[in-house]
Design a protein around this motif. Structure first.
Motif, PDB file in Angstrom:
ATOM      1  N   HIS A 115       2.665 -14.630  -3.196  1.00 49.06           N
ATOM      2  CA  HIS A 115       3.590 -13.834  -3.217  1.00 49.06           C
ATOM      3  C   HIS A 115       3.602 -12.782  -4.606  1.00 49.06           C
ATOM      4  O   HIS A 115       3.166 -11.704  -4.832  1.00 49.06           O
TER       5      HIS A 115
ATOM      6  N   GLN B 104      -6.290  -2.307   2.442  1.00 47.52           N
ATOM      7  CA  GLN B 104      -4.991  -3.399   1.978  1.00 47.52           C
ATOM      8  C   GLN B 104      -4.211  -3.863   3.064  1.00 47.52           C
ATOM      9  O   GLN B 104      -3.411  -4.840   2.467  1.00 47.52           O
ATOM     10  N   GLU B 105      -4.252  -3.778   3.935  1.00 43.71           N
ATOM     11  CA  GLU B 105      -3.960  -4.586   5.466  1.00 43.71           C
ATOM     12  C   GLU B 105      -4.483  -6.136   5.181  1.00 43.71           C
ATOM     13  O   GLU B 105      -3.690  -6.338   5.977  1.00 43.71           O
TER      14      GLU B 105
ATOM     15  N   TYR C 229       0.536  -5.208  -4.668  1.00 43.08           N
ATOM     16  CA  TYR C 229       1.712  -3.768  -4.367  1.00 43.08           C
ATOM     17  C   TYR C 229       2.636  -2.997  -5.195  1.00 43.08           C
ATOM     18  O   TYR C 229       3.051  -1.778  -4.422  1.00 43.08           O
TER      19      TYR C 229
ATOM     20  N   GLN D 272      -1.942  -7.795   3.318  1.00 43.99           N
ATOM     21  CA  GLN D 272      -0.001  -8.183   4.534  1.00 43.99           C
ATOM     22  C   GLN D 272      -0.243  -9.702   4.432  1.00 43.99           C
ATOM     23  O   GLN D 272       1.093  -9.672   4.508  1.00 43.99           O
ATOM     24  N   PRO D 273      -0.138  -9.838   5.676  1.00 44.66           N
ATOM     25  CA  PRO D 273      -0.097 -11.575   6.119  1.00 44.66           C
ATOM     26  C   PRO D 273       0.554 -12.252   4.829  1.00 44.66           C
ATOM     27  O   PRO D 273       0.717 -13.553   5.079  1.00 44.66           O
ATOM     28  N   TYR D 274      -0.031 -12.330   3.621  1.00 47.19           N
ATOM     29  CA  TYR D 274      -0.073 -13.635   2.362  1.00 47.19           C
ATOM     30  C   TYR D 274       1.058 -12.648   1.374  1.00 47.19           C
ATOM     31  O   TYR D 274       1.128 -13.505   0.769  1.00 47.19           O
ATOM     32  N   LYS D 275       2.528 -11.467   2.026  1.00 48.11           N
ATOM     33  CA  LYS D 275       2.781 -11.387   0.932  1.00 48.11           C
ATOM     34  C   LYS D 275       3.560 -12.266   1.207  1.00 48.11           C
ATOM     35  O   LYS D 275       4.794 -12.859  -0.102  1.00 48.11           O
ATOM     36  N   SER D 276       4.661 -13.669   1.972  1.00 49.01           N
ATOM     37  CA  SER D 276       5.803 -13.908   1.887  1.00 49.01           C
ATOM     38  C   SER D 276       4.809 -15.481   1.800  1.00 49.01           C
ATOM     39  O   SER D 276       5.656 -16.206   1.630  1.00 49.01           O
TER      40      SER D 276
ATOM     41  N   ASP E  90       1.569   0.706  -3.986  1.00 53.37           N
ATOM     42  CA  ASP E  90       2.589   2.174  -4.018  1.00 53.37           C
ATOM     43  C   ASP E  90       2.546   2.540  -5.199  1.00 53.37           C
ATOM     44  O   ASP E  90       2.717   4.274  -4.476  1.00 53.37           O
TER      45      ASP E  90
ATOM     46  N   LEU F  29       0.803 -10.804  -5.131  1.00 53.78           N
ATOM     47  CA  LEU F  29       0.132  -9.741  -4.344  1.00 53.78           C
ATOM     48  C   LEU F  29       1.297  -8.758  -4.484  1.00 53.78           C
ATOM     49  O   LEU F  29       1.275  -7.358  -4.119  1.00 53.78           O
TER      50      LEU F  29
END
Length: 522
Positions: A399, A386-387, A406, A390-394, A410, A402
């Motif tokens: 987004h 899952q890491e 997520y 992370q860099p592309y969430k925004s 969750d 993603l």
């Protein structure tokens, strides 16, 4: 005209039967019974069979009476001739009159204008309208079949293709049938033994370094055409393979044909990224995976891991390009034209990889949205890595997709945390928690995106690719000898300059074969 049409159909049928039957012709064979069919005994057909014997007679010395092996000079040469015929396009010039206005005077003149175009190929049309000989003249749906349609044993043709796909010419015939003949495509899609066709295709893609770029390209287009059908995408995951002996990197035991196809397509993307660097191959692979995604069922652990690793691999390439662009911008601020040109090139490539990354995210998202309960291994692979997301969430292009990924993370992370375990979790323990909670998954909070569906569409002038490609194959291994200087592949370009003797020069360099263009419409 009707007789010409019958003769064309007879030629196509005889050549295909020769490819299917792979006859061994003894020297003392009777004249026409090679292709003789008691149900079709017209004079024209007998003449055609007799002519076929005369043409094939020289090959009788080349064919072993004991058989063995898939190579057959008669069958191979018949296929070569068939490919030349169905991909031949004669240039015709039509004359029409158009009225043009002379700006210097009010008078209008009729001007003769030449419009070159390619005429219809009767051999290609005969192949496209061929039907299964097992069908009656009127099928179960009441669709009448014209008596001019040639009848072929589709079952035998399917099986023969399955044994011959190591040969580029057989791959090209398969493409021609699937792309042009809807009856044969429908027949292939209802077969329950799809591994007969797919396994040699996937093995050829696995051995991509030993194949030509054109062969890889045609194999991938065949996969794309098949993936356009939802029943195909569902059925390949129900067919379980006991083993895949030619796959050397890992022991694949009791894996589905669909999982193997996912693995091979991802492997082809990796090979293309390191060797060929062809955008069209990338796009075709990812388009096929996107078509398959909503229908994936119990994707194997290995295939699931490779899918997430594909995103990681493309993201690392994306980050390198972004760093190169930023560094060049910093060094060459407002300086040289060359620097600006380099930045533009890198930016273009960066945009391409942005599209690739989004497409991979859409593939993962489609599996999680439409098939999550049936794919616990995909959930495990996403959780395990899952890491990488992370860099592309925004990122503005990623987004939304993603957010769905997520939402899944969750949901399952919360349930993992609720079950406290002393020490580290084992793979089996994590997977068991995922399987149990897949049953209670309802997709709450997931955004529904339109399913991607990519279609293969042949360009308006496919002959620009296929005519040189066919002749390249034929000249490389055909049993016939051709005068290469007399082969004229294309008509003279209207803008070409004339030589002194009035002959217009047209040059084609060996190896200058552009890819067949196609459109992928989501």
């Amino acid at each position: 005209m009707a007789q010409d049409s019958s003769l064309v159909g007879l030629v196509v049928r005889k050549l295909l039967l020769s490819f299917i039957i792979r006859p061994k012709v003894p020297f003392n064979r009777a004249p026409y019974p090679i292709f003789y069919d008691e149900s079709q005994s017209s004079v024209l057909q007998r003449v055609g069979s007799a002519a076929a014997n005369i043409v094939l007679l020289p090959f009788s010395y080349l064919v072993s009476s004991s058989g063995g092996g898939s190579r057959n000079p008669i069958a191979d040469s018949s296929l070569d001739v068939l490919l030349v015929l169905i991909h031949y396009h004669k240039c015709a010039v039509s004359e029409d009159y158009s009225s043009i206005e002379n700006k210097k005077s009010s008078a209008s003149d009729l001007l003769l204008k030449e419009n070159p175009h390619f005429s219809d190929n009767p051999y290609c049309k005969a192949l496209e309208h061929a039907i299964d000989c097992e069908l009656d003249r009127v099928d179960v749906e009441g669709n009448a079949h014209s008596g001019q349609h040639i009848k072929l044993p589709f079952a035998s043709l399917f099986d023969t293709l399955g044994t011959c796909l190591t040969d580029e010419t057989a791959v090209l015939l398969l493409y021609s049938l699937l792309q042009g003949n809807s009856s044969f495509l429908e027949y292939v899609l209802v077969r329950t033994d799809m591994d007969t066709l797919l396994m040699p295709i996937l093995e050829a893609l696995y051995n991509a370094p030993t194949r030509t770029a054109n062969q890889i390209y045609m194999l991938l287009i065949v996969c794309l055409i098949l993936s356009q059908d939802s029943s195909f995408n569902a059925s390949i995951h129900k067919l379980i393979l006991t083993g895949v002996p030619w796959y050397k990197e890992r022991l694949l035991h009791q894996t589905s044909l669909g999982s193997l196809m996912v693995v091979i397509l991802i492997r082809t993307v990796q090979y293309n990224l390191s060797k060929l660097r062809d955008v069209y191959l990338h796009t075709t692979c990812l388009a096929t995976l996107a078509n398959m995604a909503p229908h994936i069922h119990r994707l194997s652990a290995y295939a699931s891991q490779r899918l997430v690793s594909l995103f990681d691999m493309l993201s690392r390439k994306y980050n390198k390009l972004a760093d190169r662009r930023d560094n060049k911008l910093h060094i060459a601020k407002g300086s040289s034209i060359e620097g600006n040109s380099f930045v533009e090139d890198v930016s273009t490539e960066l945009q391409i990889y942005t599209d690739f990354l989004r497409l991979v995210l859409e593939i993962i998202n489609a599996i999680l949205t439409y098939a999550l309960p049936r794919n616990p291994e995909v959930v495990y692979a996403v959780m395990h890595r899952q890491e990488v997301f992370q860099p592309y969430k925004s990122h503005p292009r990623f987004h939304e997709l993603l957010e769905n990924i997520y939402t899944v993370l969750d949901f399952f992370n919360t349930r993992m945390d609720a079950q406290r375990v002393d020490g580290d979790w084992s793979v089996d323990e994590v997977l068991q928690v995922i399987i149990v909670n897949c049953r209670s998954w309802r997709g709450d909070g997931m955004k529904m995106f339109t399913q991607l569906r990519f279609m293969y569409e042949q360009e308006s002038h496919p002959e620009e690719f296929f005519i040189p490609y066919v002749w390249q194959l034929v000249l490389s291994h055909c049993g016939f000898t051709f005068n290469t200087e007399a082969i004229n592949l294309f008509p003279v370009d209207l803008h070409s300059g004339k030589l002194e003797n009035g002959v217009v020069e047209s040059t084609l360099l060996n190896g200058d074969f552009d890819k067949a263009e196609y459109q992928l419409d989501p």
